[in-house]
Structure formats: structure tokens, C-alpha cells
Scaffold this motif. Structure first.
Motif, PDB file in Angstrom:
ATOM      1  N   GLN A 100       0.857  -1.180   0.000  1.00 20.30           N
ATOM      2  CA  GLN A 100       0.000   0.000   0.000  1.00 20.30           C
ATOM      3  C   GLN A 100       0.898   1.236   0.000  1.00 20.30           C
ATOM      4  OE1 GLN A 100      -0.302  -1.913   3.227  1.00 20.30           O
ATOM      5  NE2 GLN A 100      -1.050  -3.512   1.870  1.00 20.30           N
ATOM      6  N   LEU A 101       0.611   2.155  -0.910  1.00 20.92           N
ATOM      7  CA  LEU A 101       1.359   3.406  -1.023  1.00 20.92           C
ATOM      8  C   LEU A 101       0.491   4.546  -0.515  1.00 20.92           C
ATOM      9  CD1 LEU A 101       2.850   2.945  -4.593  1.00 20.92           C
ATOM     10  CD2 LEU A 101       4.089   2.749  -2.440  1.00 20.92           C
ATOM     11  N   TYR A 102       1.116   5.524   0.139  1.00 13.10           N
ATOM     12  CA  TYR A 102       0.358   6.650   0.681  1.00 13.10           C
ATOM     13  C   TYR A 102       1.190   7.920   0.526  1.00 13.10           C
ATOM     14  CZ  TYR A 102      -1.525   9.945   4.076  1.00 13.10           C
ATOM     15  OH  TYR A 102      -2.026  11.067   4.668  1.00 13.10           O
ATOM     16  N   VAL A 103       0.519   8.995   0.153  1.00 12.92           N
ATOM     17  CA  VAL A 103       1.154  10.303   0.180  1.00 12.92           C
ATOM     18  C   VAL A 103       0.102  11.350   0.536  1.00 12.92           C
ATOM     19  CG1 VAL A 103       0.774  10.748  -2.300  1.00 12.92           C
ATOM     20  CG2 VAL A 103       2.598  11.959  -1.085  1.00 12.92           C
ATOM     21  N   ASN A 104       0.482  12.263   1.413  1.00 13.29           N
ATOM     22  CA  ASN A 104      -0.340  13.432   1.700  1.00 13.29           C
ATOM     23  C   ASN A 104       0.111  14.535   0.762  1.00 13.29           C
ATOM     24  OD1 ASN A 104      -1.719  15.630   2.660  1.00 13.29           O
ATOM     25  ND2 ASN A 104      -1.011  15.464   4.764  1.00 13.29           N
ATOM     26  N   LEU A 105      -0.707  14.826  -0.237  1.00  9.61           N
ATOM     27  CA  LEU A 105      -0.326  15.787  -1.273  1.00  9.61           C
ATOM     28  C   LEU A 105      -0.391  17.239  -0.798  1.00  9.61           C
ATOM     29  CD1 LEU A 105      -2.119  14.093  -4.292  1.00  9.61           C
ATOM     30  CD2 LEU A 105       0.328  14.196  -3.862  1.00  9.61           C
ATOM     31  N   ARG A 106      -1.004  17.461   0.354  1.00 15.72           N
ATOM     32  CA  ARG A 106      -1.072  18.817   0.924  1.00 15.72           C
ATOM     33  C   ARG A 106      -1.556  19.821  -0.125  1.00 15.72           C
ATOM     34  NH1 ARG A 106       4.683  19.567   3.771  1.00 15.72           N
ATOM     35  NH2 ARG A 106       3.800  21.605   4.212  1.00 15.72           N
ATOM     36  N   PHE A 131       7.212   7.477  -4.062  1.00 14.55           N
ATOM     37  CA  PHE A 131       6.631   6.174  -4.398  1.00 14.55           C
ATOM     38  C   PHE A 131       7.686   5.245  -5.001  1.00 14.55           C
ATOM     39  CE2 PHE A 131       2.846   7.240  -2.814  1.00 14.55           C
ATOM     40  CZ  PHE A 131       1.760   7.553  -3.619  1.00 14.55           C
ATOM     41  N   LEU A 132       8.486   5.760  -5.915  1.00 16.59           N
ATOM     42  CA  LEU A 132       9.495   4.910  -6.542  1.00 16.59           C
ATOM     43  C   LEU A 132      10.500   4.407  -5.518  1.00 16.59           C
ATOM     44  CD1 LEU A 132      10.066   6.883  -9.856  1.00 16.59           C
ATOM     45  CD2 LEU A 132       9.013   4.633  -9.620  1.00 16.59           C
ATOM     46  N   THR A 133      10.863   5.279  -4.578  1.00 20.61           N
ATOM     47  CA  THR A 133      11.769   4.841  -3.522  1.00 20.61           C
ATOM     48  C   THR A 133      11.148   3.730  -2.696  1.00 20.61           C
ATOM     49  OG1 THR A 133      12.770   7.047  -3.403  1.00 20.61           O
ATOM     50  CG2 THR A 133      13.069   5.595  -1.500  1.00 20.61           C
ATOM     51  N   ALA A 134       9.858   3.887  -2.349  1.00 15.34           N
ATOM     52  CA  ALA A 134       9.179   2.854  -1.563  1.00 15.34           C
ATOM     53  C   ALA A 134       9.072   1.546  -2.321  1.00 15.34           C
ATOM     54  CB  ALA A 134       7.789   3.345  -1.161  1.00 15.34           C
ATOM     55  N   LEU A 135       9.040   1.633  -3.648  1.00 15.93           N
ATOM     56  CA  LEU A 135       8.935   0.427  -4.470  1.00 15.93           C
ATOM     57  C   LEU A 135      10.293  -0.220  -4.731  1.00 15.93           C
ATOM     58  CD1 LEU A 135       6.275   1.752  -6.980  1.00 15.93           C
ATOM     59  CD2 LEU A 135       5.946  -0.132  -5.378  1.00 15.93           C
ATOM     60  N   GLY A 136      11.336   0.350  -4.150  1.00 14.30           N
ATOM     61  CA  GLY A 136      12.638  -0.282  -4.268  1.00 14.30           C
ATOM     62  C   GLY A 136      13.530   0.294  -5.339  1.00 14.30           C
ATOM     63  N   VAL A 137      13.150   1.431  -5.923  1.00 22.55           N
ATOM     64  CA  VAL A 137      13.983   2.054  -6.960  1.00 22.55           C
ATOM     65  C   VAL A 137      15.008   2.952  -6.283  1.00 22.55           C
ATOM     66  CG1 VAL A 137      14.001   3.519  -9.011  1.00 22.55           C
ATOM     67  CG2 VAL A 137      12.067   1.993  -8.584  1.00 22.55           C
TER      68      VAL A 137
END
Length: 972
Positions: A321-327, A344-350
Motif C-alpha cells: 500500500q502506497l500513501y502520500v499526503n499531497l497537501r 513512491f518509486l523509492t518505496a517500491l525499491g527504486v
């Protein structure tokens, strides 16, 4: 067939009849497109126990099956001379689709594509093949298919291990090992995954278990391959480190970014049910991308509902599950789409360096990463369709949940989003929430409770704040609190409700604020001026002008009032609406000079911390404040704190340059450029431009680097700063070098050398000589290169610069007929490596490791060379030095090929090719093609080698480079 035998036509299950009739269909589907004789059908359906009238029964079954599948386009059971034949598109049959996807996965050009294809193949399985059917032929076929599945799983495990996704593999590997305790390949995969997750002891125990099992069951020992892997694990062999090209966070590739579930969540049953219906797939197949939009006014509980539902259904999204508060409604700091994609890319391992610079490229990479994954993406507080669109996956296996105050009609019209509107809480639910939060006082004072709910506009956010105040003042009747609130009703226009009377939440904010002691109220107001998302207690102390101990105490008062959230390590954050409210209060109640003085103290604090004389303390502080520093500098440049921004950027640059990440460093230096230009400080502007050009070059953005350097060069020339001018001239030469324009590079280097001669700068002259020697070596003139290197070496020895001596010795050692320098070069470089590791300079460490690898490769110490290069690549990626990464990838490919590992060499050169083409490094592009050609030749495939060789020759000829291997000189 990979489960219960069933058919769907237009999304509707077909009636296939009893088990024996389904057996007939199963046999025909296995042999789809090939005739099956009557005798074969009878034997496969009944085995050796066919009844006397088996043929008649079979005719009846076939007739009924024809009727059952009559609505399926392209599917037909026909009688032919050779028997009965079922015509069907193989891609509509799970068994044949599984086999095709598996074959495509095994032949895929990249591991990422292979993982996607094999994953799709395995996702087709719903249990044991032909579940519930029992004939000898089907049982034998079932066993064979299970073997095929196991083989595909093993292939998939290998691919995912190469991609660095070992962390997510462990649960499945553990279960598979339990089912196949004697399989050595599987045991090796589990051992490697455990080791890469930092569980060396568990990997050792896994080996011991299979060794005991093999001895007990078969009376044999593990094979040579497994024994070798065990020895490598015990020795912590560098060869077991993550493969080049693996994602950055290899052990954490299943993100779980959802915020904590909401306490005392109440109501919203209809909205939750509406969201639940989105999980139902029409017709049972994979739907197009599902996008859900929760819309409603500020404080109505959109985020709380989204988080609650996401937690309820998270098990249905096993890939994370990915989450971001776009503010989106933060007036000054909405999250940029590029930054959200990077997160997101960092969280996905990039890894950071692999994240493309542009929004479109990042969005494309994000969609590629999600292909085939079952993920939930929560985009909180979006302001517009433009802020959301690049964050949408491209696959129906994902679901996106968005919250916004806006109804985002474009999202509904273009992307088919399902909108769920949130109105105010119904009064019973609002009272229920209050009862959950403050207990029996609601039932004891029902009229006052209803008045309180109404005064809070039945907004969950306001109700929670009011409940917190009511709890703090437990001895005050609710009626009195309501009357006090009514006395201070005002409108919170910053919520931008457009006159909507339902959004009167500022009254509750103001009520909470007015209950604070004066000192805490002042801290709350000034904290709204802090530009970062969170602040350490020391920063709050500086901002407010109080001692750290007092700041901590006052922050505790605010945390109890739910006006700030306490985090780890003495950090505090504030809800976006409250931050905006606090900033508005500061504008109303604190004089402009006082606000200015507060920010002045804050910037003084950051500047002092960044300039700390203790290098270790400065590095620790930099790591803790990394999320704030770029925005602090941007804010300073935008709000007139130009001198602070310049000084802070200059203090930060040595730390950022020594250890990255380069992208954040570039943001900091761009702010310094803007600030210096604003105050007319041309010297500071030139320094910042020079630093920024260096960062652009290391990011693999040579054209931007060149333009930035040119601007710095003009300023330095006007200022008469000839030493700085020479340095920038040299760096311009490095950009031309990267682009393969060696004539222009030599001109820049020679101009820099001339300037250094006029200045009497021996170190600068030596550096220019080295760079001119590099060009000679690349263009096929090793004698001239050796002469320049020797001249530089003499100067460095006189200066006592052991680090530069080591580098030049490594360059000499790469030239033909210079083997006598190898031992001396290795000794100097090992000394340099110890030195840079003590200082914590990751950039220098990566460079020394690369040079040491070159020397060791020339000494035929190939295992050590490969280990150095793998460690250097880890550092290059962490820092974001993409240009150096491409070179190291090609170096590693050469070393691996020399060591006899053509397959791994091909992977490294392939990764180098992708990166070099992206950043415009023509020489490394040619080297990559040359390496791929050599690797394909080594594996006996000259046809695949030939086009790479042709491309390499063409580019080398265009660059006037005579030959790749001799020019590189990495491996003898």
C-alpha cells in the motif's frame, strides 16, 4: 483448469454438468487444437473401468458440452477424421496461457519483464489442476502440471532475487521449503534471501537442515553448488551482495505506508459499503484501473474514512500500500508531483539515482513498477486532477483512493473515477463520536451534546478537538463549554469553503487555541511559520527564543491539546489546517518585526548546526534534518532570507557533495543561486552555480551542467577570480569528456592548465595534466598519456598529496606496458581507501574503490575487483552519481566476463547501456555495446553479438577512439 474446471462466457459461468462431463472437457482443453480419438477419450475419462456403453455416454457428454459452450466465440468441439478436436484461443485457457507466459518470462530481455510475466503466469493458478476430478490420466497430468508450476516458481524466485526483492520472497520461500525439503535449488534460494535480509545465522541453519534431510532420506550430501553458497555466506562474500540494477530498498519492496488507523472511528457505513463495492470485479476478470474519489469539505473526515477503509481491505493488496499526503490546500508547500513520484518509486525499491529527473519519465517508471502488482494507492488531500493524474497506475490490478475537497469532475469524466461524496456526519453519528470520545457526559447532557455537535458543524475534525478540550475540562458542564464557544464564533476563511456555512471549524480551532497558556499559544503561532513538515525541539526553541527544555514542555502542552503531533527523536509535526491557522494567527497577533526575528533565529539555528565543526555531528544532523533542508533553503530564498540561504547552502555543500543525495543537494544550491542573484552577490552566485553544475554533471545531465558552468565562468571572469575560473574551465572539460567531445574537452583542460600556470598553482597544473593524459589514453596515445601522468605524479609527490598520487598511479597501471606500477598503485589506493572511510566521504570512497578495482583487475585479482566495483555501485546509487555508475557498470561487466561469468557480465553491460544512453554518455554507451558483443560471443551466440559490435565500432569511430578494450585497459 488450474483449479476447478470451469468456463466463463461473457463473465457468466457456464453449466458444464457433472464430474465425468467436466473430465471430457478437461481432456479436450489439454489437447486444444489437436484431435483426440474416441478410444483415447474413453481411456482418459474412465481409465480401465469404462462401462459397456461408454461410447454412447461420451456422445451424450459431447453434445451437452457443445450446448454449454455455444456462446463462446471461437470455441467449438468438432468431429474430425482423427477424432474429436476442440478449437479455442489458447490465451483464453489458463493452462495454455500459463505455459506461454512462463516461456516468455524465461526468454525475457530483462529481469523486470521476466518477473512480471512469470508473476502473471503463477497468478492464474487457483488450486490443484482439475480439482475434484479423479482419473488415472488426469491424476498423472495434474502431477506433471504441479511440477511445471514448481519449476516456474523456482525461476521466478531467481528473477526476484536478482531484482533484490528478497524481503518479500521470504514467506513464500519458507512455505515452499517446507513442501520440498530435499530440493537443493530451493534451499539455496532461501539461504540467499535470508542472508541478504541480514539473517546470516538463519541461512546457515537452513543449510544444516537440508544437509540433515539429504543424509537421512537419501544418504547423500548437498551438491557442490549449495556447499559453495554456504561457504560464501559464512565468509560474507561480497559476491553475494545485491546484483547491479537491483532496487535500492531490496529488503523492503512491499511498501506498507498507510498511516495508523483512526481511533474511535464512528459511522460512515454507507460510504464504506460504497467503497467495498469497488472491489467486486465485473464478470470475475481483471477490471480496468479502479479510481475512487472521496470528496467533501475540510474537516469532514475524508482522510479518516480513507485510512479506515484502506486498513479494512489491505489484505486484498498483498503487493503493498502506497500513501502520500499531497497537501493540496497548503498555500505554500503543496507536494510537487515529481516529489510524490520520487517517494513512491523509492518505496517500491527504486534507488535514488535510477529515479528519472522529469515528471513524465517518473510517471512512466512508476506505472512500469506497478505492472502486475496488486497494490492500493492512497492519495490524500489532492487539489487538482493535474496533481493526481501522473500518480495513477496503468494496471487494473491496482486500486487508487483519492481524497479532495474538490469534486474533481475531470477525474470522473476522463478516468472514470467513482465519486463518493462525504457530507457532514449525521447527528446520531456525531453524537456517537462524542460519546466514544468523552463518554457518559453526552447522555447526561443530551441537549448540550447536540448543541456541541451543531457548533462543531458535525465535522469529525472539529468534534475531536472539542472532545479533547472537554476531556481536559472534565469539571465544566458541556452547556458551559458550548456557551463559551458560541461567544467566540468566527469564520475560518482560509478553509476556502466559499461561504459554506457547514465549514465553520475555525470556531473550534480558536476555542482550542484560547484555552492555551500564553506561552504555549505563542509557540503554536510561531510554529505555523516553520516551513518544514516537522521541527526538532531545538529548532522550535530557536524559532520561539526559549530554552530547549521550556520548548519541550510547551510542545507537550500543544500535543495534549491535539494541536501538534509528537514524533520520534524530539520532532513535532502539525496538521496542515492547523499550521495554516497558526500562521494566520501569527499574522494577526505578532508584529511583523517579531515574526521576522523568529525566522531569523530559526535560520541562525540551521546555519549553526550545518556549520558544526565536528564532522560526525554535522553528518548526524544532516541525516536527521534531510527532509527539511531543501524546503528551508527554498523558503529562505523566497522570503528574503537571502544571506542565510547562501551561507546555509555553502555550509551544507561539502556534506552533501561527500555523501549525497545529489538531487537534494541540487535543490539547495539552486536556492542559493536565486538568493545570491536577489542580493546582487555575484561571487556567491558564481560559487553556487559552480557547485550546481557539478551536481548536474553527476546526475547525468551534462547539457544543464554546461549551461550552468558557462554562467559561473562569465561571473568569475568579470570578478577576476582566476583560480575559480580555472576550476570551472576544468569542469567544463569534464562535461565535454562525458559527451564524448574530446577536442573541446582538451581545449578546456589546456585553458585551465594555462590559468594554473599563471597562478603558480602546482596542484591545479597537475590536475590538468592528468585530465589531458586521460584524453591521450582514450584516443590511443598511451606514451603521451604516460608522460603527462609522470609529470603530474612528480608534482603531487612534491606537494605530499598521497590521495592524488594513488589516483595517478592507478591510471598509469591501466596503460599498456605499465605492469610495474601495479603493486605500488594498489598499496597507495588501499591507504587512500582507509583514509576516506575514516572521514565518512562516501563519494571519495566510491571513486577509490573503482580505481582499486581497475588495479586488481590488471593483477588478475578478479574476485576482489568485482567486490570493489559492487560496493562502489552501491555508493554511487546512494549518492546519485549516475555518470560514475555507468562507468562502474561497464567495468564490472568486463571483470565478470574475464572471470568467466558471461551471463552476469551481460546483465551489467545491459544496465550500463540503459543508463549511458539516458544520460548521453556516448563512450560508455559504446563500451556497453562492446561488452555485450563480447558476452554474447562468449556464450556462443555470434548472431546476437554482431549488432552490438557494429554499434560499438560506429560510436568509437565517431569519437576517434581506436578500440574499446585497450582504451579502457581494465582487464589484460
Amino acid at each position: 483448469m488450474l483449479g476447478v474446471v470451469e468456463a466463463r462466457i461473457g463473465g457468466v459461468s457456464a453449466d458444464l454438468g457433472h464430474a465425468r462431463q467436466r473430465c471430457v472437457l478437461g481432456v479436450l482443453l489439454v489437447e486444444a487444437g489437436r484431435p483426440v480419438t474416441l478410444d483415447q477419450l474413453i481411456d482418459r475419462v474412465w481409465g480401465g473401468q469404462a462401462p459397456q456403453r461408454a461410447a454412447g455416454a461420451l456422445y451424450s457428454y459431447l453434445s451437452r458440452l457443445r450446448g454449454a459452450i455455444a456462446g463462446a466465440p471461437g470455441m467449438e468441439i468438432r468431429r474430425e477424421p482423427g477424432g474429436y478436436l476442440l478449437t479455442v484461443d489458447p490465451q483464453t485457457v489458463d493452462l495454455h496461457r500459463f505455459r506461454r507466459l512462463t516461456a516468455l518470462g524465461r526468454a525475457a530481455e530483462s529481469d523486470r519483464a521476466a518477473a512480471d510475466l512469470i508473476g502473471q503466469a503463477l497468478d492464474l493458478w487457483r488450486g490443484e489442476p482439475f480439482a475434484g476430478l479423479d482419473t488415472p490420466w488426469l491424476n498423472a497430468t495434474r502431477r506433471a502440471l504441479l511440477d511445471e508450476r514448481f519449476a516456474a516458481e523456482l525461476d521466478g524466485y531467481d528473477v526476484l532475487l536478482r531484482l533484490g526483492r528478497h524481503g518479500e520472497l521470504l514467506p513464500g520461500l519458507s512455505a515452499a521449503v517446507a513442501d520440498h525439503p530435499l530440493d537443493e535449488r530451493l534451499a539455496g534460494q532461501a539461504m540467499l534471501a535470508l542472508y541478504r535480509c541480514g539473517r546470516q545465522a538463519d541461512a546457515d541453519e537452513q543449510y544444516r537442515r537440508i544437509r540433515r534431510s539429504l543424509a537421512d532420506e537419501l544418504g547423500s550430501d548437498p551438491g557442490a553448488g549449495l556447499r559453495r553458497l554456504h561457504e560464501q555466506i559464512l565468509a560474507a562474500d561480497a559476491a553475494l551482495e545485491l546484483p547491479v540494477g537491483a532496487p535500492a530498498a531490496a529488503a523492503v519492496t512491499v511498501p506498507a505506508q498507510l498511516p495508523a488507523d483512526v481511533r474511535a472511528f464512528t459511522g460512515r457505513t454507507q460510504e464504506l459499503s460504497a467503497l467495498d463495492r469497488l472491489l467486486v470485479s465485473p464478470g470475475g476478470g481483471e477490471p480496468p484501473l479502479t479510481v475512487a474519489l472521496l470528496s467533501g469539505t475540510a474537516g469532514v473526515g475524508k482522510s479518516a474514512l480513507a485510512v479506515r477503509w484502506a486498513h479494512r481491505v489491505r489484505d486484498g493488496f498483498p503487493d503493498g500500500q502506497l500513501y502520500v499526503n499531497l497537501r493540496g490546500y497548503d498555500a505554500e508547500q503543496p507536494v510537487a508531483v515529481a516529489d510524490a513520484l520520487a517517494g513512491f518509486l523509492t518505496a517500491l525499491g527504486v534507488r535514488g539515482p535510477e529515479i528519472p529527473p522529469g515528471v513524465d519519465e517518473r510517471a512512466g517508471r512508476f506505472r512500469s513498477e506497478l505492472t502486475g502488482r496488486r497494490m492500493l494507492v492512497l492519495l490524500d488531500d489532492a487539489a487538482s486532477v493535474e496533481q493526481v493524474r501522473p500518480l495513477l497506475p496503468g494496471t487494473g490490478s491496482c486500486l487508487v483512493l483519492i481524497t479532495s475537497r474538490d469534486s474533481l469532475p475531470g477525474l470522473v469524466a476522463v478516468h472514470g473515477a467513482e465519486r463518493v461524496m462525504l457530507d457532514l456526519l449525521p447527528l446520531p453519528d456525531a453524537l456517537g463520536l462524542l460519546h466514544t470520545l468523552i463518554g457518559t457526559r453526552v447522555t447526561a447532557e443530551p441537549a448540550a451534546a447536540r448543541a456541541l455537535a451543531t457548533a462543531c458543524a458535525r465535522l469529525p475534525l472539529a468534534l475531536r478537538i472539542a472532545a479533547g478540550l472537554a476531556t481536559d475540562r472534565a469539571d465544566v458542564p458541556l452547556a458551559e463549554l458550548v456557551a463559551e464557544l458560541d461567544d467566540h464564533q468566527v469564520r475560518l476563511d482560509l478553509l476556502d469553503a466559499g461561504g459554506d456555512q457547514r465549514a465553520e471549524v475555525r470556531a473550534v480551532f480558536s476555542w482550542s487555541y484560547r484555552s492555551l497558556p500564553d506561552a504555549a499559544a505563542r509557540v503554536f503561532r510561531l510554529l505555523g511559520l516553520h516551513p518544514g513538515e516537522s521541527a526538532h525541539v531545538d529548532a522550535v526553541a530557536a524559532l520561539t527564543g526559549v530554552e530547549p527544555g521550556e520548548a519541550r514542555r510547551l510542545l507537550g502542552v500543544l500535543a495534549r491539546a491535539s494541536l501538534v503531533q509528537a514524533g520520534r527523536g524530539g520532532r513535532y509535526a502539525m496538521h496542515g489546517l492547523l499550521r495554516a491557522y497558526a500562521a494566520g494567527l501569527a499574522a494577526d497577533h505578532d508584529a511583523e518585526p517579531d515574526r521576522r526575528a523568529a525566522l531569523h533565529r530559526l535560520f541562525d539555528h540551521y546555519l549553526a548546526a550545518a556549520s558544526d565543526g565536528d564532522a560526525g555531528a554535522a553528518r548526524d544532523w544532516l541525516e536527521a534534518e534531510r527532509a527539511n533542508l531543501a524546503v528551508i533553503c527554498v523558503h529562505g530564498a523566497a522570503h528574503g532570507f537571502h544571506r542565510h540561504t547562501i551561507a546555509l547552502a555553502e555550509a551544507l555543500f561539502p556534506h552533501l557533495d561527500a555523501g549525497g543525495p545529489v538531487a537534494e543537494a541540487a535543490t539547495v544550491m539552486a536556492s542559493a543561486v536565486s538568493a545570491a542573484r536577489a542580493v546582487g552577490d555575484r561571487a556567491a552566485q558564481a560559487r553556487a552555480l559552480s557547485h550546481l553544475g557539478r551536481l548536474h554533471r553527476r546526475q547525468g545531465r551534462p547539457h544543464e551542467a554546461a549551461m550552468t558552468y558557462q554562467r559561473a565562468l562569465v561571473l568569475y571572469a568579470d570578478l577576476g577570480e582566476h583560480a575559480a575560473e580555472a576550476l570551472v574551465m576544468r569542469d567544463l572539460g569534464s562535461v565535454s569528456w562525458l559527451l564524448g567531445d574530446y577536442r573541446r574537452a582538451a581545449e578546456h583542460y589546456q585553458r585551465a592548465r594555462t590559468l594554473y600556470e599563471h597562478l603558480g598553482d602546482d596542484a591545479g597544473q597537475a590536475d590538468a595534466l592528468v585530465r589531458l593524459g586521460l584524453i591521450d589514453a582514450r584516443l590511443g596515445d598511451p606514451a603521451s598519456a604516460a608522460g603527462r601522468y609522470d609529470a603530474a605524479l612528480t608534482r603531487y609527490a612534491t606537494l605530499g598529496d598521497r590521495f592524488s598520487e594513488a589516483y595517478v598511479l592507478s591510471l598509469l597501471a591501466r596503460l599498456p606496458d605499465q605492469e610495474g606500477n601495479l603493486g605500488k598503485a594498489a598499496a597507495h589506493l588501499e591507504e587512500s581507501l582507509d583514509a576516506v572511510r575514516r572521514t565518512g566521504n562516501r563519494t571519495a570512497e566510491a571513486y577509490v574503490l573503482t580505481d582499486l578495482a581497475a588495479v586488481h583487475a590488471r593483477q588478475d585479482r578478479l574476485t576482489e575487483a568485482a567486490g570493489h566495483l559492487r560496493r562502489a555501485l552501491v555508493l554511487h546509487r546512494r549518492i546519485g552519481d549516475r555518470a560514475s555508475e555507468a562507468e562502474a557498470l561497464n567495468d564490472l561487466g568486463q571483470v565478470l566476463l574475464a572471470a568467466g561469468d558471461a551471463d552476469d557480465a551481460r546483465r551489467q553491460h545491459g544496465a550500463a547501456l540503459d543508463l549511458a544512453e539516458e544520460i548521453g554518455d556516448r563512450y560508455e554507451t559504446a563500451r556497453a555495446h562492446d561488452g555485450l558483443a563480447a558476452a554474447w560471443r562468449d556464450t556462443g551466440d555470434p548472431d546476437r553479438a554482431r549488432p552490438h559490435l557494429d554499434l560499438a565500432r560506429r560510436v568509437f569511430a565517431d569519437l576517434w577512439v581506436p578500440a574499446a578494450p585497450s582504451a579502457g585497459g581494465l582487464v589484460r
